[in-house]
Design an enzyme around this catalytic site. Structure first.
Site, PDB file in Angstrom:
ATOM      1  N   PRO A 159       0.793 -41.485  27.515  1.00  0.00           N
ATOM      2  CA  PRO A 159       0.940 -42.103  28.835  1.00  0.00           C
ATOM      3  C   PRO A 159       0.054 -41.506  29.919  1.00  0.00           C
ATOM      4  O   PRO A 159       0.102 -41.948  31.055  1.00  0.00           O
ATOM      5  CB  PRO A 159       2.400 -41.820  29.184  1.00  0.00           C
ATOM      6  N   CYS A 160      -0.746 -40.507  29.559  1.00  0.00           N
ATOM      7  CA  CYS A 160      -1.547 -39.838  30.583  1.00  0.00           C
ATOM      8  C   CYS A 160      -2.405 -40.830  31.360  1.00  0.00           C
ATOM      9  O   CYS A 160      -3.113 -41.635  30.778  1.00  0.00           O
ATOM     10  CB  CYS A 160      -2.471 -38.806  29.928  1.00  0.00           C
ATOM     11  N   GLY A 161      -2.316 -40.741  32.638  1.00  0.00           N
ATOM     12  CA  GLY A 161      -3.181 -41.585  33.449  1.00  0.00           C
ATOM     13  C   GLY A 161      -2.656 -42.985  33.677  1.00  0.00           C
ATOM     14  O   GLY A 161      -3.280 -43.751  34.406  1.00  0.00           O
TER      15      GLY A 161
END
Lengths: 223, 362
Positions: A175-177
């Protein structure tokens, strides 16, 4: 409608907002994506400990044809055609009967992350006998653009982790960003500077994320 | 670091569990079978990190082939990414010393356990948890991403080796925001290195919202029990509800309080408060409001009634918190939550809480 949950300024969403957005997403999908099975809203009814209606969106038993041109051992990164285009023009039931051995089944779950305050996509693949598919096999079913991203960073793109509720290994899109590009989407799509309506949050999110796993979002859903 | 804080952190880092590890009988290829390995496992460590200590005991007994190592406790495959101390607190209602585990070198149950490719997997899991904690506390994980590769490596190595000194030197580089410890703030000299938590200051500067990384492991039993040894064993992980969800609470500035500190074998601190303090009970209730019996009903007080979301539910249909364990300590629920977090969290800034509840009668 908007008071039920909000998209936060930084692209994140609350649990309440996710619930509203998920139902809206499932509805629109049903209306505009007739060639596809619909998403179901799975309440965690066995999990009596959860305080609110904790649920996730589930789309299961999606059939992806493994490469018909070559054997399974072939490095087919480039060979596999954009499978979803084939899907739309073919009758599903006929496919299954003819190519049961070749068919890969996929389940997709959209789960809310309380830590990141964004949705997360979990998926897994299995063959017709239920045996889980390894990441190598799954890669062959992904669009080639996703595969090159995977090659670049092993640890930060698609990872194998435990499903938050099902105690089994699934694959997860990192889910980064997420909140950053949602914010960008939201800013670029609103002409009068208004906040993205919560009903469109998951639709917008999935229009990007779905592409990674080869699931297309019909444009009509984005209205 | 304040004196009592130092003591608590040392307690956490030095905590260890004696393990007695048996080779699974299907893998014993020697006669006589090898005796079990005796290993002292750090609470904040992870089981696969112990393999280099264990393998020498068994290598002559193993059948030929490649290793894929996993552990089980009474048949339950153990999730390798959960710190050893948490596994022990959760699975052994009545603490078993030494803790008898079985090691396998073959037949990895990959339909149930995610793969473990040695130290790399565990390090990745640690850094990932640290990033997630940073996200919760700071609102983003830039602090971890901005750490140099060598600093990240050194941090991981300090955890792997149980080297608190090295970790203490490195942790300021993580730049994790602080949760002000309501309790210690008044009691001791303020320290620049007080540990984690994250606060957003609103315009007035009076009320702060803190988001705290918590991992809650909940076991429920259907019947009441006299002794912990009567708690039935766990057959599957489906019997545990795992909640990876931050605790959020509002904290009011400027509450006065008087402190009474009691010294016991474990560090227990009891606080009287002038203003309301957010306790461990409050934190757990915020994650499990359906399950907590109304305190006023148990003690018979009419006074400060605690209302929960389900206040209209009758007592019979509420569950009951039987046991809350953190770092092996059976916690008194009235302890200020901020103290618990700052002193008992794991090196990746997560507070792991094992809870045993009795299910509501239906």
């Amino acid at each position: 409608m908007d008071s039920a949950g909000e998209v936060l300024n930084d692209g994140k969403i609350t649990l309440e907002g996710f619930t509203v957005a998920a139902r809206a997403f499932a509805d629109k999908w049903k209306r505009h994506n007739l060639s596809f099975p619909s998403w179901s809203w799975v309440p965690l009814i066995n999990r009596t400990l959860l305080k609110k209606e904790e649920c996730y969106l589930s789309l299961e038993k999606i059939i992806i044809l493994s490469s018909l041109e070559g054997s399974a051992e072939e490095e087919s990164l480039g060979v596999t055609a954009d499978w979803w285009e084939k899907e739309e023009s073919i009758d599903h039931t006929v496919l299954v009967q003819n190519v049961e051995d070749e068919a890969h089944y996929y389940d997709y779950h959209i789960v809310y992350s309380a830590s990141y305050m964004v949705p997360m996509l979990y998926f897994r693949g299995y063959s017709s006998d239920g045996k889980p598919l390894s990441l190598d096999v799954i890669k062959r079913d992904l669009p080639s653009s996703s595969v090159s991203l995977l090659l670049e960073s092993k640890w930060t793109f698609i990872t194998q982790e435990e499903h938050p509720y099902l105690n089994r290994p699934w694959f997860k899109l990192h889910p980064c960003g997420t909140e950053e590009w949602i914010k960008l989407l939201s800013e670029s799509s609103s002409s009068d500077g208004c906040q993205m309506p919560v009903e469109l949050y998951l639709v917008s999110w999935f229009s990007v994320v779905g592409q990674v796993v080869g699931l297309r979002t019909p444009l009509e859903m984005l209205i | 670091m304040a004196a009592n804080e130092e003591e608590a952190v040392k307690y956490v880092w030095e905590g260890a569990i004696p393990l007695q590890i048996h080779l699974h009988k299907s893998e014993v290829a020697s006669h006589p079978p090898p005796p079990p390995a005796l290993v002292l496992a750090p609470r904040i460590g992870y089981l696969p990190l112990l393999v280099h200590l264990i393998k020498p005991y068994f290598k002559d007994s193993l059948p030929p082939g490649e290793d894929s190592i996993w552990f089980d406790y009474k048949g339950l495959p153990l999730k390798w990414y959960i710190p050893t101390g948490v596994l022990f607190d959760l699975l052994c209602a009545e603490p078993e010393r030494p803790w008898n585990l079985t090691i396998h070198f073959r037949g990895y149950p990959s339909n149930v356990l995610i793969p473990c490719e040695g130290e790399d997997s565990i390090k990745w899991n640690f850094v990932n948890s640290l990033k997630e904690a940073a996200y919760i506390i700071n609102g983003n994980c830039k602090n971890v991403m901005n750490m140099s590769q060598s600093d990240q490596e050194d941090l991981w190595t300090s955890v792997m080796n149980g080297d608190l000194d090295a970790y203490t030197r490195l942790s300021p580089k993580i730049k994790m925001e602080n949760i002000e410890d309501e309790f210690s703030r008044k009691a001791s000299v303020s320290s620049p290195q007080s540990r984690q938590g994250g606060t957003e200051i609103d315009v007035a500067g009076q009320v702060k919202t803190a988001r705290v990384p918590v991992r809650l492991y909940v076991r429920s039993v259907s019947k009441d029990f006299e002794n912990l040894e009567d708690v039935p064993e766990m057959d599957t992980w489906d019997e545990i509800s795992y909640l990876n969800r931050p605790v959020e609470f509002l904290r009011k500035e400027g509450s006065n309080f008087i402190i009474l500190k009691m010294r016991c074998t474990v560090l227990m601190i009891f606080t009287w408060l002038y203003g309301k303090c957010f306790t461990l009970r409050d934190a757990i209730e915020s994650l499990l409001p359906e399950y907590i019996r109304d305190r006023a009903q148990t003690s018979g007080e009419e006074g400060e009634q605690r209302t929960t979301d389900a206040s209209d539910v009758s007592q019979e249909t509420r569950g009951e918190l039987k046991l809350v364990r953190i770092q092996g300590i059976e916690m008194k629920l009235e302890i200020p939550f901020s103290w618990v977090v700052n002193n008992l969290m794991n090196p990746e800034f997560y507070l792991h809480v094992s809870v045993l509840v009795k299910e509501p009668q239906r």
